[in-house]
Design an enzyme around this catalytic site. Structure first.
Site, PDB file in Angstrom:
ATOM      1  N   GLU A  49      23.461  40.062  44.614  1.00 25.74           N
ATOM      2  CA  GLU A  49      23.436  40.371  43.192  1.00 25.74           C
ATOM      3  C   GLU A  49      23.207  39.103  42.369  1.00 25.74           C
ATOM      4  OE1 GLU A  49      26.507  44.091  42.855  1.00 25.74           O
ATOM      5  OE2 GLU A  49      27.305  42.164  43.434  1.00 25.74           O
ATOM      6  N   CYS A  62      22.848  34.021  36.342  1.00 22.28           N
ATOM      7  CA  CYS A  62      23.872  33.608  37.313  1.00 22.28           C
ATOM      8  C   CYS A  62      23.362  34.056  38.690  1.00 22.28           C
ATOM      9  CB  CYS A  62      25.201  34.279  36.956  1.00 22.28           C
ATOM     10  SG  CYS A  62      26.491  33.973  38.174  1.00 22.28           S
ATOM     11  N   CYS A  69      29.969  34.336  51.909  1.00 25.30           N
ATOM     12  CA  CYS A  69      30.434  32.960  51.731  1.00 25.30           C
ATOM     13  C   CYS A  69      31.452  32.639  52.815  1.00 25.30           C
ATOM     14  CB  CYS A  69      31.070  32.778  50.352  1.00 25.30           C
ATOM     15  SG  CYS A  69      31.550  31.064  50.034  1.00 25.30           S
ATOM     16  N   CYS A  73      37.786  32.126  49.702  1.00 22.00           N
ATOM     17  CA  CYS A  73      38.815  31.904  48.673  1.00 22.00           C
ATOM     18  C   CYS A  73      39.620  33.187  48.463  1.00 22.00           C
ATOM     19  CB  CYS A  73      38.157  31.483  47.358  1.00 22.00           C
ATOM     20  SG  CYS A  73      37.295  29.918  47.490  1.00 22.00           S
ATOM     21  N   CYS A  76      38.487  35.695  45.532  1.00 22.30           N
ATOM     22  CA  CYS A  76      37.071  35.977  45.273  1.00 22.30           C
ATOM     23  C   CYS A  76      36.539  37.077  46.188  1.00 22.30           C
ATOM     24  CB  CYS A  76      36.281  34.685  45.488  1.00 22.30           C
ATOM     25  SG  CYS A  76      34.495  34.875  45.336  1.00 22.30           S
ATOM     26  N   SER A 167      34.994  23.502  41.508  1.00 24.69           N
ATOM     27  CA  SER A 167      36.089  24.479  41.485  1.00 24.69           C
ATOM     28  C   SER A 167      37.281  23.870  42.222  1.00 24.69           C
ATOM     29  CB  SER A 167      35.633  25.774  42.159  1.00 24.69           C
ATOM     30  OG  SER A 167      34.474  26.255  41.532  1.00 24.69           O
ATOM     31  N   CYS A 286      32.546  36.140  37.340  1.00 22.06           N
ATOM     32  CA  CYS A 286      32.753  35.206  38.437  1.00 22.06           C
ATOM     33  C   CYS A 286      33.676  35.798  39.488  1.00 22.06           C
ATOM     34  CB  CYS A 286      33.391  33.922  37.918  1.00 22.06           C
ATOM     35  SG  CYS A 286      32.193  32.750  37.337  1.00 22.06           S
TER      36      CYS A 286
HETATM   37  C1  LIG Z   1      31.843  32.802  42.746  1.00 23.26           C
HETATM   38  S1  LIG Z   1      31.902  31.046  42.667  1.00 23.26           S
HETATM   39  C2  LIG Z   1      30.306  30.550  43.281  1.00 23.26           C
HETATM   40  C3  LIG Z   1      30.096  29.064  43.281  1.00 23.26           C
HETATM   41  C4  LIG Z   1      30.923  28.258  44.273  1.00 23.26           C
HETATM   42  N1  LIG Z   1      31.083  28.893  45.511  1.00 23.26           N
HETATM   43  C5  LIG Z   1      32.283  27.901  43.682  1.00 23.26           C
HETATM   44  O1  LIG Z   1      33.285  28.395  44.191  1.00 23.26           O
HETATM   45  O2  LIG Z   1      32.311  27.125  42.726  1.00 23.26           O
HETATM   46  C6  LIG Z   1      31.764  30.689  40.921  1.00 23.26           C
HETATM   47  C7  LIG Z   1      33.097  30.499  40.217  1.00 23.26           C
HETATM   48  O3  LIG Z   1      33.815  31.715  40.237  1.00 23.26           O
HETATM   49  C8  LIG Z   1      35.190  31.409  40.411  1.00 23.26           C
HETATM   50  N2  LIG Z   1      35.854  32.619  40.869  1.00 23.26           N
HETATM   51  C9  LIG Z   1      35.808  33.182  42.083  1.00 23.26           C
HETATM   52  N3  LIG Z   1      36.518  34.322  42.113  1.00 23.26           N
HETATM   53  C10 LIG Z   1      37.014  34.487  40.860  1.00 23.26           C
HETATM   54  C11 LIG Z   1      37.803  35.496  40.241  1.00 23.26           C
HETATM   55  N4  LIG Z   1      38.182  36.582  40.885  1.00 23.26           N
HETATM   56  N5  LIG Z   1      38.133  35.340  38.934  1.00 23.26           N
HETATM   57  C12 LIG Z   1      37.702  34.261  38.222  1.00 23.26           C
HETATM   58  N6  LIG Z   1      36.930  33.288  38.756  1.00 23.26           N
HETATM   59  C13 LIG Z   1      36.593  33.405  40.062  1.00 23.26           C
HETATM   60  C14 LIG Z   1      35.128  30.296  41.408  1.00 23.26           C
HETATM   61  O4  LIG Z   1      36.331  29.587  41.477  1.00 23.26           O
HETATM   62  C15 LIG Z   1      34.003  29.470  40.857  1.00 23.26           C
HETATM   63  O5  LIG Z   1      34.475  28.574  39.888  1.00 23.26           O
HETATM   64  S1  SF4 Z   2      34.854  31.177  44.976  1.00 26.13           S
HETATM   65 FE1  SF4 Z   2      32.929  30.257  45.659  1.00 26.13          FE
HETATM   66  S2  SF4 Z   2      33.501  29.218  47.570  1.00 26.13           S
HETATM   67 FE2  SF4 Z   2      35.145  30.631  47.144  1.00 26.13          FE
HETATM   68  S3  SF4 Z   2      34.633  32.495  48.334  1.00 26.13           S
HETATM   69 FE3  SF4 Z   2      33.855  32.759  46.221  1.00 26.13          FE
HETATM   70  S4  SF4 Z   2      31.754  32.070  46.336  1.00 26.13           S
HETATM   71 FE4  SF4 Z   2      32.789  31.256  48.154  1.00 26.13          FE
END
Ligand SMILES: C[S@@+](CC[C@H](N)C(=O)[O-])C[C@H]1O[C@@H](n2cnc3c(N)ncnc32)[C@H](O)[C@@H]1O
Ligand code: SF4
Length: 311
Positions: A49, A62, A69, A73, A76, A167, A286
């Site tokens: 997506e 975005c 991944c 985390c 996420c 992050s 995010c």
């Molecule tokens: C999905 S990540 C993709 C880029 C990279 N993997 C990273 O973690 O920075 C983009 C941002 O979304 C944040 N993020 C992930 N899950 C989230 C959530 N459920 N609520 C808010 N932010 C979230 C991450 O910490 C990161 O700052």
């Molecule tokens: S926050 Fe970023 S590094 Fe963590 S699982 Fe999601 S996409 Fe991967």
């Protein structure tokens, strides 16, 4: 908004560099109040997506950098099913092209860890910014990463005026290891140092993203440790609220805690803002992007919708 194939001129130009555009097929779209989520089918049956966010002065794309991944985390959706494969440079560029001509900012904040797919992400950025490519200003491109130290060291040496967001989410190794299990080998101090070193080398400010999770990383001691790490350095902090993800039970941070945390950072001289991500109404914010599809022939729209309802 156009979802047309990339222009022939761009396709030919990219092909001459060994990059194939036309690997993506938009198969579903969901519109929210200020955003739109597009599901792209890939050649091998997976789907990723990308999200378009409307601003007054243009659109933000975005984009995803990987299918799934590896970092898993706890908060996420993108890492729940592990990492299936890297996206190719063409698959990254094409997300931007297909999100339409009003895109003037690109953020690598979709699915995947961009620095874990370093070569393809950098190749995509170079194509996006090349005058014969999309002629996109690099200052409008933001790479968001958990901060893989070796990759940050490499990025420091690139001549690219991109923006960097790291992050961080924790001020102790133990809490970071718990929140980002895939980054256990990354020393927290080294992540911060490498990010600051990138900032100093490029004469820029690095943004540290800190997702505030009640009882986990939101204590006054956390705020003070973060302030000590960043005060007087080329850094700012974006404090984030958690966007809910189905199947993950985490409390959301009350506004009061965000304000207290921010206040402690500000008083210590560290610029900090509270950021809300767009797209929550269509689960496009995010961390709310899920891995879809699976290996095999390209899925059709109905099959993917079916998978979505079973999720
Ligand atoms: C999905 S990540 C993709 C880029 C990279 N993997 C990273 O973690 O920075 C983009 C941002 O979304 C944040 N993020 C992930 N899950 C989230 C959530 N459920 N609520 C808010 N932010 C979230 C991450 O910490 C990161 O700052
Ligand atoms: S926050 Fe970023 S590094 Fe963590 S699982 Fe999601 S996409 Fe991967």
């Amino acid at each position: 908004m156009s979802h047309a194939d990339p222009p022939r001129r761009l396709q030919r130009w990219a092909a001459a560099r060994g990059v194939r555009l036309r690997g993506l097929r938009p198969i579903a779209r969901e519109r929210g109040s200020r955003s739109e989520k597009v599901l792209f089918g890939l050649d091998d049956g997976y789907a990723v997506e990308a999200v378009l966010i409307r601003r007054v002065d243009g659109h933000t794309a975005c984009v995803s950098s990987q299918v799934g991944c590896a970092f898993a985390c706890r908060f996420c959706a993108s890492g729940r099913a592990g990492m299936k494969r890297n996206l190719a440079a063409g698959e990254i560029v094409e997300q931007v092209v297909r999100l339409g001509p009003r895109v003037n900012r690109i953020v690598f904040m979709g699915m995947g860890e961009p620095l874990n797919n370093y070569d393809a992400v950098l190749a995509a950025i170079r194509i996006l910014r090349d005058r014969r490519g999309l002629d996109f200003p690099t200052t409008g491109i933001t790479v968001s990463t958990i901060g893989i130290p070796k990759a940050l060291a490499r990025l420091r040496e690139e001549h690219l005026a991109i923006n960097l967001t790291v992050s961080l989410h924790a001020t102790t190794q133990a809490v970071r290891d718990h929140l980002i299990p895939g980054a256990r080998r990354h020393d927290l101090g080294e992540v911060v140092d490498r990010a600051l070193s990138w900032a100093m080398r490029h004469n820029r400010v690095v943004t540290f993203v800190y997702l505030l999770l009640p009882g986990l990383n939101d204590s006054p001691a956390d705020a003070d440790r973060l302030a000590r790490m960043l005060a007087g350095r080329p850094a700012r902090v974006n404090l984030m609220r958690w966007n809910p993800v189905a199947g993950i039970a985490l409390p959301r941070t009350p506004d009061g805690s965000l304000a207290l945390f921010r206040g402690r950072l500000s008083r210590a001289g560290v610029p900090a803002v509270v950021r809300d991500t767009q797209g929550r109404d269509i689960e496009a914010a995010c961390g709310q992007l899920w891995l879809r599809g699976g290996p095999g022939p390209r899925h059709d729209q109905a099959a993917l919708r079916d998978a979505e309802t079973r999720r």
